[in-house]
Design a protein around this motif. Structure first.
Motif, PDB file in Angstrom:
ATOM      1  N   LEU A 172      72.629  79.969  14.364  1.00 38.46           N
ATOM      2  CA  LEU A 172      71.283  80.545  14.338  1.00 38.46           C
ATOM      3  C   LEU A 172      71.062  81.371  15.600  1.00 38.46           C
ATOM      4  O   LEU A 172      71.652  81.095  16.642  1.00 38.46           O
ATOM      5  CB  LEU A 172      70.224  79.442  14.255  1.00 38.46           C
TER       6      LEU A 172
ATOM      7  N   SER B  63      69.694  83.707  10.067  1.00 38.84           N
ATOM      8  CA  SER B  63      68.419  83.033  10.274  1.00 38.84           C
ATOM      9  C   SER B  63      68.283  82.673  11.744  1.00 38.84           C
ATOM     10  O   SER B  63      69.227  82.794  12.510  1.00 38.84           O
ATOM     11  CB  SER B  63      68.339  81.773   9.407  1.00 38.84           C
ATOM     12  N   TYR B  64      67.096  82.227  12.119  1.00 37.42           N
ATOM     13  CA  TYR B  64      66.856  81.909  13.518  1.00 37.42           C
ATOM     14  C   TYR B  64      66.155  80.566  13.652  1.00 37.42           C
ATOM     15  O   TYR B  64      65.584  80.045  12.701  1.00 37.42           O
ATOM     16  CB  TYR B  64      66.039  83.006  14.197  1.00 37.42           C
ATOM     17  N   GLN B  65      66.240  80.034  14.842  1.00 42.40           N
ATOM     18  CA  GLN B  65      65.669  78.713  15.088  1.00 42.40           C
ATOM     19  C   GLN B  65      64.146  78.761  15.058  1.00 42.40           C
ATOM     20  O   GLN B  65      63.538  79.797  15.324  1.00 42.40           O
ATOM     21  CB  GLN B  65      66.114  78.196  16.457  1.00 42.40           C
TER      22      GLN B  65
ATOM     23  N   ASN C 204      69.097  78.193   4.330  1.00 44.04           N
ATOM     24  CA  ASN C 204      70.095  77.401   5.054  1.00 44.04           C
ATOM     25  C   ASN C 204      69.987  75.916   4.737  1.00 44.04           C
ATOM     26  O   ASN C 204      70.402  75.071   5.524  1.00 44.04           O
ATOM     27  CB  ASN C 204      69.935  77.610   6.565  1.00 44.04           C
TER      28      ASN C 204
END
Length: 242
Positions: A223, A1-3, A126
């Motif tokens: 992330l 996942s990413y911020q 998450n």
């Protein structure tokens, strides 16, 4: 996942059309896959009143992203409640003056920005790390904005965990100084540089904001800073790179 961290500035009246530099900054974020993600649906209010009304879940202002239409009260995580935030922003507008080229003081226009409203979100996959991530994010915001950070509220009635934060400038101070991109453009403008150079400074500062948050918060949780660049890379390759 990413911020995901994003903010917008708002006025009392409906916001004006975005400037070219704002559109270019948004385009860059879209190319990186970090703008308009599937868990970013709450930064589109028109003005101060509408964003407060939506955050408070006032009747007629319930976002379509509320799960099964079951509304839950926002949770105050830090600072003052949303009514007080709105009052502070109105007070800033009422008591802040600008000067024209002749040095004459004048009141702020109705379309002058009075609040910076942002959101920090995390993919629901998450969720187990949300509490720690949330606390570290708020710590970062406190250190960055100081007492200009007036409130942080969390919504728990939508799919993805997220919170909203609200920044109000000190009365009498230039609003743009609390907006990373506009502050950078203002500094370049004061040096009598071209609009193109101001735009470049704006875009660079907005990218720097994402980098700063990544280094201080998101990177600690594994992330990525950027999402999958869908126009250039498949999700499969993105996951391999991650």
């Amino acid at each position: 996942s990413y911020q995901f961290i994003h903010f917008e500035d708002y006025s009392i009246n409906k916001a004006k059309k975005k400037t070219n530099r704002e559109e270019k900054a948004i385009k860059e974020q879209k190319e990186k896959g970090i703008y308009k993600s599937d868990y970013n649906n709450e930064t589109e209010g028109n003005n101060l009143r509408s964003i407060i009304a939506e955050a408070k879940r006032e009747p007629g202002n319930i976002p379509s992203t509320v799960v099964d239409g079951i509304v839950k009260e926002p949770i105050l995580l830090y600072g003052v409640d949303l009514d007080a935030v709105e009052e502070m922003a109105l007070n800033y507008h009422q008591n802040t003056k600008t000067k024209d080229k002749n040095g004459k003081e004048k009141k702020l226009r109705k379309d002058a920005n009075v609040i910076l409203a942002g959101v920090v979100s995390l993919n629901r996959d998450n969720f187990e790390m949300w509490n720690d991530y949330k606390n570290d994010s708020i710590k970062y915001l406190k250190e960055k904005y100081g007492d200009k950070l007036k409130s942080v509220i969390e919504h728990t009635d939508e799919t993805h965990p997220h919170f909203h934060f609200y920044i109000v400038q000190d009365v009498g101070e230039v609003f743009d100084l609390i907006h990373d991109g506009k502050k950078a453009a203002l500094e370049v403008r004061s040096q009598n540089r071209t609009k193109g150079e101001q735009n470049t400074a704006y875009i660079k500062a907005m990218s720097g904001y994402q980098e700063e948050f990544f280094l201080n918060v998101a990177s600690k949780y594994g992330l990525t800073k950027d999402g999958p660049k869908r126009a250039r890379i498949s999700r499969e390759d993105y996951l391999k790179q991650k």
